[in-house]
Scaffold this motif. Sequence first.
Motif, PDB file in Angstrom:
ATOM      1  N   ILE A   1       0.943  -1.125  -0.138  1.00  0.00           N
ATOM      2  CA  ILE A   1      -0.120  -0.218  -0.227  1.00  0.00           C
ATOM      3  C   ILE A   1       0.860   1.233  -0.056  1.00  0.00           C
ATOM      4  CG2 ILE A   1      -1.677   1.190   1.230  1.00  0.00           C
ATOM      5  CD1 ILE A   1      -2.754  -1.348   2.317  1.00  0.00           C
ATOM      6  N   ASP A   2       0.784   2.248  -1.097  1.00  0.00           N
ATOM      7  CA  ASP A   2       1.516   3.304  -1.208  1.00  0.00           C
ATOM      8  C   ASP A   2       0.689   4.201  -0.550  1.00  0.00           C
ATOM      9  OD1 ASP A   2       3.311   5.245  -1.967  1.00  0.00           O
ATOM     10  OD2 ASP A   2       3.018   4.827  -4.213  1.00  0.00           O
ATOM     11  N   TYR A   3       1.282   4.837   0.518  1.00  0.00           N
ATOM     12  CA  TYR A   3       0.451   5.942   1.295  1.00  0.00           C
ATOM     13  C   TYR A   3       0.790   7.275   0.437  1.00  0.00           C
ATOM     14  CZ  TYR A   3      -0.685   9.080   5.324  1.00  0.00           C
ATOM     15  OH  TYR A   3      -1.267   9.920   6.035  1.00  0.00           O
ATOM     16  N   ARG A   4      -0.089   8.024   0.154  1.00  0.00           N
ATOM     17  CA  ARG A   4      -0.095   9.207  -0.513  1.00  0.00           C
ATOM     18  C   ARG A   4      -1.181  10.431   0.000  1.00  0.00           C
ATOM     19  NH1 ARG A   4       2.826   9.063  -5.668  1.00  0.00           N
ATOM     20  NH2 ARG A   4       4.396   7.239  -5.324  1.00  0.00           N
ATOM     21  N   PRO A   5      -0.941  10.762   1.274  1.00  0.00           N
ATOM     22  CA  PRO A   5      -1.910  11.350   1.909  1.00  0.00           C
ATOM     23  C   PRO A   5      -2.410  12.712   1.021  1.00  0.00           C
ATOM     24  CG  PRO A   5      -0.021  11.695   3.147  1.00  0.00           C
ATOM     25  CD  PRO A   5       0.402  10.899   2.127  1.00  0.00           C
ATOM     26  N   LEU A   6      -3.848  12.900   0.963  1.00  0.00           N
ATOM     27  CA  LEU A   6      -4.230  14.303   0.278  1.00  0.00           C
ATOM     28  C   LEU A   6      -3.719  15.414   1.214  1.00  0.00           C
ATOM     29  CD1 LEU A   6      -7.739  13.178  -0.754  1.00  0.00           C
ATOM     30  CD2 LEU A   6      -5.830  13.572  -2.057  1.00  0.00           C
ATOM     31  N   PRO A   7      -3.491  16.554   0.497  1.00  0.00           N
ATOM     32  CA  PRO A   7      -3.049  17.464   1.376  1.00  0.00           C
ATOM     33  C   PRO A   7      -3.819  18.149   2.458  1.00  0.00           C
ATOM     34  CG  PRO A   7      -2.860  17.984  -1.069  1.00  0.00           C
ATOM     35  CD  PRO A   7      -3.676  16.892  -0.903  1.00  0.00           C
ATOM     36  N   TYR A   8      -5.102  17.839   2.594  1.00  0.00           N
ATOM     37  CA  TYR A   8      -5.968  18.348   3.542  1.00  0.00           C
ATOM     38  C   TYR A   8      -6.368  17.046   4.399  1.00  0.00           C
ATOM     39  CZ  TYR A   8      -9.581  16.303   0.167  1.00  0.00           C
ATOM     40  OH  TYR A   8     -10.145  15.591  -0.877  1.00  0.00           O
ATOM     41  N   GLU A   9      -5.609  16.001   4.330  1.00  0.00           N
ATOM     42  CA  GLU A   9      -6.171  14.982   5.262  1.00  0.00           C
ATOM     43  C   GLU A   9      -5.960  15.142   6.856  1.00  0.00           C
ATOM     44  OE1 GLU A   9      -4.637  10.212   5.851  1.00  0.00           O
ATOM     45  OE2 GLU A   9      -3.151  11.769   6.056  1.00  0.00           O
ATOM     46  N   ALA A  10      -5.105  15.917   7.151  1.00  0.00           N
ATOM     47  CA  ALA A  10      -5.253  16.305   8.517  1.00  0.00           C
ATOM     48  C   ALA A  10      -6.401  17.106   9.045  1.00  0.00           C
ATOM     49  CB  ALA A  10      -3.824  17.126   9.131  1.00  0.00           C
TER      50      ALA A  10
ATOM     51  N   ASP B   1      -5.551   0.914  -8.856  1.00  0.00           N
ATOM     52  CA  ASP B   1      -5.386   1.234 -10.060  1.00  0.00           C
ATOM     53  C   ASP B   1      -5.913  -0.077 -10.907  1.00  0.00           C
ATOM     54  OD1 ASP B   1      -4.947   2.584 -12.586  1.00  0.00           O
ATOM     55  OD2 ASP B   1      -2.859   3.435 -11.857  1.00  0.00           O
ATOM     56  N   ARG B   2      -5.818   0.162 -12.286  1.00  0.00           N
ATOM     57  CA  ARG B   2      -6.299  -1.160 -12.877  1.00  0.00           C
ATOM     58  C   ARG B   2      -5.095  -2.226 -12.970  1.00  0.00           C
ATOM     59  NH1 ARG B   2      -7.517   3.696 -16.194  1.00  0.00           N
ATOM     60  NH2 ARG B   2      -9.273   3.677 -16.789  1.00  0.00           N
ATOM     61  N   ASP B   3      -3.901  -2.014 -12.591  1.00  0.00           N
ATOM     62  CA  ASP B   3      -2.941  -2.947 -12.676  1.00  0.00           C
ATOM     63  C   ASP B   3      -2.740  -3.520 -11.190  1.00  0.00           C
ATOM     64  OD1 ASP B   3      -1.737  -0.827 -11.091  1.00  0.00           O
ATOM     65  OD2 ASP B   3       0.133  -0.680 -12.223  1.00  0.00           O
ATOM     66  N   GLY B   4      -3.675  -3.289 -10.405  1.00  0.00           N
ATOM     67  CA  GLY B   4      -3.870  -3.734  -8.895  1.00  0.00           C
ATOM     68  C   GLY B   4      -2.970  -2.896  -8.136  1.00  0.00           C
ATOM     69  N   ARG B   5      -2.334  -1.832  -8.359  1.00  0.00           N
ATOM     70  CA  ARG B   5      -1.493  -0.974  -7.100  1.00  0.00           C
ATOM     71  C   ARG B   5      -2.634  -0.254  -6.435  1.00  0.00           C
ATOM     72  NH1 ARG B   5       2.112   4.095  -9.028  1.00  0.00           N
ATOM     73  NH2 ARG B   5       0.297   5.268  -8.310  1.00  0.00           N
ATOM     74  N   VAL B   6      -2.377  -0.333  -5.124  1.00  0.00           N
ATOM     75  CA  VAL B   6      -3.138  -0.003  -4.152  1.00  0.00           C
ATOM     76  C   VAL B   6      -2.377   1.349  -3.388  1.00  0.00           C
ATOM     77  CG1 VAL B   6      -4.126  -0.181  -1.722  1.00  0.00           C
ATOM     78  CG2 VAL B   6      -3.811  -2.101  -3.378  1.00  0.00           C
ATOM     79  N   LEU B   7      -3.045   2.659  -3.428  1.00  0.00           N
ATOM     80  CA  LEU B   7      -2.795   3.570  -2.725  1.00  0.00           C
ATOM     81  C   LEU B   7      -3.791   3.990  -1.742  1.00  0.00           C
ATOM     82  CD1 LEU B   7      -2.464   4.135  -6.292  1.00  0.00           C
ATOM     83  CD2 LEU B   7      -0.972   5.889  -5.180  1.00  0.00           C
ATOM     84  N   LEU B   8      -3.199   4.697  -0.950  1.00  0.00           N
ATOM     85  CA  LEU B   8      -3.846   5.284   0.509  1.00  0.00           C
ATOM     86  C   LEU B   8      -3.821   6.744   0.282  1.00  0.00           C
ATOM     87  CD1 LEU B   8      -5.511   4.838   3.085  1.00  0.00           C
ATOM     88  CD2 LEU B   8      -3.215   4.356   4.427  1.00  0.00           C
ATOM     89  N   TYR B   9      -4.972   7.378   0.286  1.00  0.00           N
ATOM     90  CA  TYR B   9      -4.980   9.017   0.379  1.00  0.00           C
ATOM     91  C   TYR B   9      -5.437   9.485   1.614  1.00  0.00           C
ATOM     92  CZ  TYR B   9      -4.567   8.941  -4.883  1.00  0.00           C
ATOM     93  OH  TYR B   9      -4.125   8.880  -6.177  1.00  0.00           O
ATOM     94  N   VAL B  10      -6.330   8.461   2.301  1.00  0.00           N
ATOM     95  CA  VAL B  10      -6.637   9.166   3.645  1.00  0.00           C
ATOM     96  C   VAL B  10      -6.887   8.050   4.537  1.00  0.00           C
ATOM     97  CG1 VAL B  10      -8.897   9.913   4.635  1.00  0.00           C
ATOM     98  CG2 VAL B  10      -8.383  10.821   2.490  1.00  0.00           C
ATOM     99  N   ARG B  11      -6.015   7.994   5.688  1.00  0.00           N
ATOM    100  CA  ARG B  11      -6.106   7.042   6.514  1.00  0.00           C
ATOM    101  C   ARG B  11      -7.431   6.471   7.262  1.00  0.00           C
ATOM    102  NH1 ARG B  11      -2.579   9.171  10.739  1.00  0.00           N
ATOM    103  NH2 ARG B  11      -3.234  11.152   9.858  1.00  0.00           N
ATOM    104  N   PRO B  12      -7.769   5.343   7.464  1.00  0.00           N
ATOM    105  CA  PRO B  12      -9.325   4.881   7.884  1.00  0.00           C
ATOM    106  C   PRO B  12      -9.571   5.830   9.045  1.00  0.00           C
ATOM    107  CG  PRO B  12      -8.122   2.916   7.332  1.00  0.00           C
ATOM    108  CD  PRO B  12      -7.004   4.111   7.435  1.00  0.00           C
TER     109      PRO B  12
END
Length: 195
Positions: free
Chosen positions: A14-23, A71-82
Motif C-alpha cells: 500500500i503506497d501512502y500518498r496522503p491528500l494535502p488536507y487529510e489532517a 489502479d487497473r494494474d492492482g496498485r493500491v494507494l492510501l489517500y486518507v487513513r481509515p
Amino acid sequence: MRTMLPDLPPLPEIDYRPLPYEARLGTRPREAITRVVIHCTETPDLASARRFGEKVLYDSGTGNSGHYYIDRDGRVLLYVRPERIAHHVSGHNADSVGIELVNRGRYPHWLDSRHQAMTEPYPEAQIQALIALLRHLRHELPNLRHIAGHEDLDTRTVPASDDPSKTVPRKRDPGPLFPWERVLRETGLVRIVAD
C-alpha cells in the motif's frame, strides 16, 4: 464470530500518498467503522482521480475522496487513513471506508441521459487487489461486517445534462460489471443497501 476465509494471495503493498488536507478531516476510532463502500472513479486514469480528490470543495478546506484507490494494474494507494472521515458518500461517511477503483464509468458524460452505460470491465489484477485489501481491512477494523456500492447508498436522481426533463441516477458506481458475487464470497462481507 468472524467468518473463516480461505487463504488468498498476500495484501499488495500500500503506497501512502496522503491528500494535502487529510489532517483537516474529522477523526473516529477504528471501532466505529462498520462498512466499506465501493466506488469507481469515473475518470480516465489515477492521475485525474487524484486531481479531483485534491480539489478543496468545503469551507473546512477539504474535498471529496475515498480512502483507498486501486489502479487497473492492482496498485493500491492510501489517500486518507481509515481513522479519518473522508467525504465519499453523502450521509454515510462516519462509519465507512471508501475504496475507489480506477474505471472510466460514464466519463466524461456522467449525467447525459444518452451515455449512462458503464462498459469498462474491472481487470483481474484490480479485483484481486481489492479482495486482498478487503480481507486485510476485516482484520484491521474489528467491527467491519458490511459492504455497499456507492449506487446502493446514494439512490438520488438528478436532471439529465442533455435534457432537464429527464432524470438520471446521480451515482451508478461501481456499476453492472462489478463482480459482487465473487467479492462477497471471497471476503465474507454482507452487502447492504440504503434504508
